[in-house]
Design an enzyme around this catalytic site. Sequence first.
Site, PDB file in Angstrom:
ATOM      1  N   HIS A 106      59.922  34.827   4.098  1.00  0.00           N
ATOM      2  CA  HIS A 106      59.639  34.638   5.534  1.00  0.00           C
ATOM      3  C   HIS A 106      59.946  33.212   5.993  1.00  0.00           C
ATOM      4  O   HIS A 106      59.259  32.670   6.854  1.00  0.00           O
ATOM      5  CB  HIS A 106      58.184  34.973   5.870  1.00  0.00           C
ATOM      6  CG  HIS A 106      57.801  36.401   5.627  1.00  0.00           C
ATOM      7  ND1 HIS A 106      57.873  37.370   6.586  1.00  0.00           N
ATOM      8  CD2 HIS A 106      57.346  37.027   4.507  1.00  0.00           C
ATOM      9  CE1 HIS A 106      57.470  38.531   6.089  1.00  0.00           C
ATOM     10  NE2 HIS A 106      57.152  38.349   4.818  1.00  0.00           N
ATOM     11  N   HIS A 150      46.989  33.538   5.998  1.00  0.00           N
ATOM     12  CA  HIS A 150      46.403  34.013   4.741  1.00  0.00           C
ATOM     13  C   HIS A 150      45.690  35.336   5.005  1.00  0.00           C
ATOM     14  O   HIS A 150      44.775  35.402   5.827  1.00  0.00           O
ATOM     15  CB  HIS A 150      45.418  32.968   4.225  1.00  0.00           C
ATOM     16  CG  HIS A 150      44.759  33.337   2.933  1.00  0.00           C
ATOM     17  ND1 HIS A 150      45.198  34.372   2.134  1.00  0.00           N
ATOM     18  CD2 HIS A 150      43.693  32.815   2.291  1.00  0.00           C
ATOM     19  CE1 HIS A 150      44.428  34.470   1.067  1.00  0.00           C
ATOM     20  NE2 HIS A 150      43.502  33.532   1.144  1.00  0.00           N
ATOM     21  N   TYR A 157      48.384  33.494  -0.944  1.00  0.00           N
ATOM     22  CA  TYR A 157      48.655  32.739   0.292  1.00  0.00           C
ATOM     23  C   TYR A 157      48.144  31.309   0.270  1.00  0.00           C
ATOM     24  O   TYR A 157      48.835  30.387   0.707  1.00  0.00           O
ATOM     25  CB  TYR A 157      48.148  33.520   1.511  1.00  0.00           C
ATOM     26  CG  TYR A 157      49.062  34.700   1.803  1.00  0.00           C
ATOM     27  CD1 TYR A 157      50.009  34.636   2.793  1.00  0.00           C
ATOM     28  CD2 TYR A 157      49.014  35.863   1.041  1.00  0.00           C
ATOM     29  CE1 TYR A 157      50.882  35.688   3.049  1.00  0.00           C
ATOM     30  CE2 TYR A 157      49.878  36.926   1.272  1.00  0.00           C
ATOM     31  CZ  TYR A 157      50.807  36.836   2.276  1.00  0.00           C
ATOM     32  OH  TYR A 157      51.672  37.861   2.516  1.00  0.00           O
ATOM     33  N   ASN A 184      53.741  43.228   9.031  1.00  0.00           N
ATOM     34  CA  ASN A 184      55.189  43.369   9.179  1.00  0.00           C
ATOM     35  C   ASN A 184      55.489  44.336  10.317  1.00  0.00           C
ATOM     36  O   ASN A 184      54.582  44.982  10.848  1.00  0.00           O
ATOM     37  CB  ASN A 184      55.800  43.923   7.886  1.00  0.00           C
ATOM     38  CG  ASN A 184      55.961  42.857   6.808  1.00  0.00           C
ATOM     39  OD1 ASN A 184      56.023  41.661   7.104  1.00  0.00           O
ATOM     40  ND2 ASN A 184      56.026  43.289   5.562  1.00  0.00           N
TER      41      ASN A 184
HETATM   42 FE1  HDD Z   1      53.525  38.098   2.175  1.00  0.00          FE
HETATM   43  C1  HDD Z   1      54.378  35.177   3.680  1.00  0.00           C
HETATM   44  C2  HDD Z   1      53.622  39.707   5.212  1.00  0.00           C
HETATM   45  C3  HDD Z   1      53.072  41.115   0.598  1.00  0.00           C
HETATM   46  C4  HDD Z   1      53.060  36.482  -0.721  1.00  0.00           C
HETATM   47  N1  HDD Z   1      53.915  37.544   4.068  1.00  0.00           N
HETATM   48  C5  HDD Z   1      54.258  36.291   4.499  1.00  0.00           C
HETATM   49  C6  HDD Z   1      54.468  36.295   5.907  1.00  0.00           C
HETATM   50  C7  HDD Z   1      54.263  37.570   6.340  1.00  0.00           C
HETATM   51  C8  HDD Z   1      53.909  38.353   5.176  1.00  0.00           C
HETATM   52  C9  HDD Z   1      54.376  38.082   7.752  1.00  0.00           C
HETATM   53  C10 HDD Z   1      54.881  35.090   6.738  1.00  0.00           C
HETATM   54  C11 HDD Z   1      53.706  34.389   7.324  1.00  0.00           C
HETATM   55  C12 HDD Z   1      54.177  33.266   8.202  1.00  0.00           C
HETATM   56  O1  HDD Z   1      54.777  33.560   9.243  1.00  0.00           O
HETATM   57  O2  HDD Z   1      53.940  32.120   7.832  1.00  0.00           O
HETATM   58  N2  HDD Z   1      53.446  40.027   2.765  1.00  0.00           N
HETATM   59  C13 HDD Z   1      53.408  40.465   4.072  1.00  0.00           C
HETATM   60  C14 HDD Z   1      53.108  41.879   4.084  1.00  0.00           C
HETATM   61  C15 HDD Z   1      52.965  42.271   2.791  1.00  0.00           C
HETATM   62  C16 HDD Z   1      53.163  41.104   1.962  1.00  0.00           C
HETATM   63  C17 HDD Z   1      52.955  42.720   5.342  1.00  0.00           C
HETATM   64  C18 HDD Z   1      52.640  43.620   2.239  1.00  0.00           C
HETATM   65  C19 HDD Z   1      51.955  44.499   2.864  1.00  0.00           C
HETATM   66  N3  HDD Z   1      53.164  38.696   0.287  1.00  0.00           N
HETATM   67  C20 HDD Z   1      52.976  39.979  -0.160  1.00  0.00           C
HETATM   68  C21 HDD Z   1      52.627  39.965  -1.564  1.00  0.00           C
HETATM   69  C22 HDD Z   1      52.599  38.637  -1.942  1.00  0.00           C
HETATM   70  C23 HDD Z   1      52.947  37.867  -0.772  1.00  0.00           C
HETATM   71  C24 HDD Z   1      52.329  41.181  -2.406  1.00  0.00           C
HETATM   72  C25 HDD Z   1      52.300  38.013  -3.280  1.00  0.00           C
HETATM   73  C26 HDD Z   1      51.539  38.520  -4.197  1.00  0.00           C
HETATM   74  N4  HDD Z   1      53.754  36.179   1.579  1.00  0.00           N
HETATM   75  C27 HDD Z   1      53.449  35.739   0.334  1.00  0.00           C
HETATM   76  C28 HDD Z   1      53.545  34.237   0.201  1.00  0.00           C
HETATM   77  C29 HDD Z   1      53.996  33.805   1.633  1.00  0.00           C
HETATM   78  C30 HDD Z   1      54.079  35.139   2.362  1.00  0.00           C
HETATM   79  C31 HDD Z   1      54.369  33.751  -0.935  1.00  0.00           C
HETATM   80  C32 HDD Z   1      55.247  32.951   1.744  1.00  0.00           C
HETATM   81  C33 HDD Z   1      54.947  31.890   2.735  1.00  0.00           C
HETATM   82  C34 HDD Z   1      53.528  31.991   2.962  1.00  0.00           C
HETATM   83  O3  HDD Z   1      53.013  33.023   2.247  1.00  0.00           O
HETATM   84  O4  HDD Z   1      52.864  31.259   3.672  1.00  0.00           O
HETATM   85  O5  HDD Z   1      52.313  33.701  -0.123  1.00  0.00           O
END
Ligand code: HDD
Length: 729
Positions: free
Chosen positions: A82, A346, A369, A155
């Site tokens: 993202h 988060h 997060y 999402n």
């Molecule tokens: Fe995630 C970012 C949505 C599964 C780990 N995620 C992130 C963002 C969105 C989502 C919208 C961007 C937030 C922003 O604008 O800063 N993610 C989802 C959805 C998931 C999902 C809807 C499943 C239903 N995500 C998911 C899993 C993991 C992560 C299973 C890890 C175990 N997601 C992250 C992250 C991020 C992230 C690595 C990257 C940047 C951040 O968090 O701030 O922690």
Amino acid sequence: MAKNKKDAANAAENINDKVAKLAAHTTSDDGELLTTNHGLRINDDQNSLKAGDRGATLLEDFILREKITHFDHERIPERVVHARGSAAHGVFKVYESQSAITKAHFLLDPSVETPVFVRFSTVAGSRGSTDLARDVRGFAVKFYTQEGNFDLVGNNMPVFFIQDAIKFPDLVHAVKPEPDNEMPQAASAHDTFWDFISVMPESTHMIMWLMSDRAIPRSYRMMEGFGVHTFRLINEAGESTFVKFHWKPLLGVHSVAWDEAQNISGKDPDYHRRDLWEAIESGAFPEWELGVQLVPEADEFKFDFDLLDPTKIIPEELVPVQRIGKMTLNRNPENFFAETEQVAFHVGHVVPGIDFTNDPLLQGRLFSYTDTQLIRLGGPNFHEIPINRPVVPVHNNQRDGFMRQTINRGKVSYGPNGIANNQPAQAKAAEGGFTSYNERIDARKIRRRSKSFFEHFSQARLFFNSQSDPEKNHIIDAFSFELGKVRSVEIRQRMLGIIAQVDKNLAAGVAYNLGLHVPQEPEQPMNLSFPADADPADYQPVDEESSIMLSDALSMLNTVKDTIKSRKIAILAADGVNAVSLNTVKDALVSGGATVEVIAPRLGVVIAEQDEKIPVDHTFLTAASVFYDAVYVPGGTNSVATLEAEADAVHFLNEAFKHCKAIAADEDALQVLEATYFSKKLPDDFSDVSVLTEGIVISNDTAKLTKQFIAAIAQHRFWERELPRKVPA
Ligand code: HDD
């Protein structure tokens, strides 16, 4: 104990006012003198300090060093997923109290306006990548409630690729550019992604969404949002109700064509960012209704899928979406880095009245997060960055760390304590203290997945069956494109085996384009996602029929089509244009809320037939049909003759036709349309054309033309034009 002065001031003012709280951190350089970061006024910011005017720069130049050092450190790591996103401020209001199902304060009082900050994003691409990639879109909402921040990190698709968070790094590694050559950027159309998917049948449902036009939205403003997981709502009596969160856009759910998306990616990679920014600047505030699907605790096992499985939806026909409030985005950020880049969402930021379920994907996210922000935002104090601060005061015994902003008074940074009267004190539940839902757990420790998670095809099939014919064709095209870019024939073949489980016609259509045959049986084992000691046979997907065969809510055909608000319309003109019809149509479109731009062979003005000077917004060099939702060609002998001979104007119309957009022309501008390839499709008698199915309006009766054109634009697209198959441009 007396609250400190700042808290008292917060209580006195509107405590919920995030705008005022951010204002305290904003600064303007208007009328100010230049200083260093330490406040020293700078006399010369153009020249470094040198040993003579042709000499070497001196190490002593602390002004130069400060400036360059700060610059050298201007970048922070981009989000691991993202990374590419855009955001806006807004407000949320509940329609009526939801006290029967939740005690969350912001869902109880219709008079409370809760500030929000919303960030939309693509998933796979880097920070500078195109907005129009075929991808899932992130839809993350931070509610600054009076009980702390609630982040709904969702999402634009209601399901996910994997069922357990332990597979997330694999998924992301597979979809990101390949590690040896860092290609392709912001695209899933490559071997590693499809290799992974082809041995992970649990992804099948999500892949259907990803191959649909939902993955190429017309605008962030025209996307649905989903919390994906089943969450819980908890009321004052401590009773839990399962909930799926939805965002329903008031402008409807609309997409562009894939050919158009690729075109936009080259011509304006900031297309969605620009669209969001411009809509808000022009006062066309995007709006969504918050929807909830509620399932009583007692009905947990009533469905033919597991509520904890994030690869499943609850079909709206089984549990309707109740719309309980509205979010309006009404203000652009002041500073992209400070707000959009530094905002930290988060999924674990909840408030009393909202709680988690044991969805194993959600559970893993609860760890990820905060962890990711530690590296991305440089330490444990990222909650102090203005955009991340709650509107309510923060009191705890956490201290120090990189970039600490708060100056905590006193000796005590521990609890319990006697010196400070055991303050800050824990909050009773009645005082808003968070208590976790008292779920009964009686289980063995086990590294396994419930068998109720093993059914992977019925909802993928439900999704495909629920699409209109053009949507189905787009899905076939998308698979054919993506798998066509895959180099390994083995992977293509394996994927055909998987999609044949969803629909034979889908698989046949894709197989034909790939020059392959649909395999009789999918390759075994179909699923390589099982533990080392397991019997692969136990991990093969089960295929059952969904309890419903069709769901109208899954097709974009059935979306809102009653407005032209915020659509962009092009008017093609040259000297000699008929100003009367141009202005009449333009005024009507603008009063319907659309943005209208005049495109001509050159900038400046076009001199109309009536001698009126009409300002030109763009030329055929700087504009393209893919930036507009519809196009109108007014009459006027000279204008028509110029446009007919202008290859770019003809191409503009051909492309608009190819992308199934509404097209209008005065009857005396017909000559321009006759230069297009689609002229042969036009009937001799234009009154025969059904505007609402074909989207072409030709008339010299300007009032009639305007009315029909507006009705056509509201339809958004005329995908039927592509039936039986696509049209050239
Ligand atoms: Fe995630 C970012 C949505 C599964 C780990 N995620 C992130 C963002 C969105 C989502 C919208 C961007 C937030 C922003 O604008 O800063 N993610 C989802 C959805 C998931 C999902 C809807 C499943 C239903 N995500 C998911 C899993 C993991 C992560 C299973 C890890 C175990 N997601 C992250 C992250 C991020 C992230 C690595 C990257 C940047 C951040 O968090 O701030 O922690």
